[in-house]
Enzyme design. Structure first.
Site, PDB file in Angstrom:
ATOM      1  N   HIS A  70      -3.113 -27.778  45.219  1.00  0.00           N
ATOM      2  CA  HIS A  70      -2.045 -26.900  45.698  1.00  0.00           C
ATOM      3  C   HIS A  70      -2.501 -25.445  45.721  1.00  0.00           C
ATOM      4  CE1 HIS A  70      -1.412 -26.705  41.311  1.00  0.00           C
ATOM      5  NE2 HIS A  70      -0.779 -25.572  41.519  1.00  0.00           N
ATOM      6  N   HIS A  72      -1.114 -21.292  45.339  1.00  0.00           N
ATOM      7  CA  HIS A  72      -0.112 -20.308  44.921  1.00  0.00           C
ATOM      8  C   HIS A  72      -0.441 -18.985  45.589  1.00  0.00           C
ATOM      9  CE1 HIS A  72       2.003 -22.093  41.426  1.00  0.00           C
ATOM     10  NE2 HIS A  72       0.900 -22.786  41.288  1.00  0.00           N
ATOM     11  N   TYR A 135       1.235 -15.544  35.959  1.00  0.00           N
ATOM     12  CA  TYR A 135       1.369 -16.990  36.086  1.00  0.00           C
ATOM     13  C   TYR A 135       0.368 -17.546  37.097  1.00  0.00           C
ATOM     14  CZ  TYR A 135       3.351 -21.497  37.426  1.00  0.00           C
ATOM     15  OH  TYR A 135       3.507 -22.827  37.719  1.00  0.00           O
ATOM     16  N   GLN A 139      -3.393 -19.993  36.351  1.00  0.00           N
ATOM     17  CA  GLN A 139      -3.283 -21.398  36.765  1.00  0.00           C
ATOM     18  C   GLN A 139      -4.505 -22.229  36.355  1.00  0.00           C
ATOM     19  OE1 GLN A 139      -0.752 -23.358  38.599  1.00  0.00           O
ATOM     20  NE2 GLN A 139       0.190 -21.770  37.379  1.00  0.00           N
TER      21      GLN A 139
END
Length: 141
Positions: A70, A72, A135, A139
């Site tokens: 994924h 971000h 954040y 990751q």
């Protein structure tokens, strides 16, 4: 009236023609079936391509992390660019570019689709921007 009297803390706002804005979004999207595609250096290639595409969209990437399954992004954009349009271009262009330059990836995917059709987007306030940035940057830790 002095601007310092109006604002109690420093704002990062952008001035356009006839408008002032500060829009940040945290965007996340996943590979189809959470397949771990972005490994062995491919994450750096995808990261660079996303930077190039975002620049063409006049979308500023404030924080970014490409995980094996994924992505971000924390982005800042003009009010004229809808988040849904930005995500559509980022996902679509990235998939097309990857399949052209790394055709073996398509063979790893059932049905030949790189991305899950959905995505997550949330607005980020000035107060939560630093938390979202940390954040995203943490990751891979």
């Amino acid at each position: 009236m002095d601007k310092k009297e109006i604002f109690t803390h420093e704002n990062e706002v952008t001035h356009g023609r006839g408008y002032v804005y500060s829009l940040q979004y945290h965007i996340v999207w996943c590979t189809k079936y959470r397949k771990k595609i972005f490994t062995c250096g491919l994450e750096d290639v995808v990261s660079s391509y996303l930077e190039e595409t975002a620049q063409k969209l006049e979308l500023e990437i404030l924080a970014k992390e490409v995980m094996p399954d994924h992505i971000h992004l924390l982005v800042s954009c003009k009010p004229q660019l809808r988040p849904s349009d930005a995500v559509k271009v980022l996902k679509g262009n990235c998939a097309r570019w990857l399949f052209l330059n790394y055709p073996h990836i398509k063979q790893q995917l059932w049905g030949g689709h790189l991305w899950n059709p959905s995505y997550f987007v949330v607005t980020v306030s000035e107060r939560s921007r630093e938390q979202v940035t940390q954040y995203i940057e943490n990751q891979k830790k």
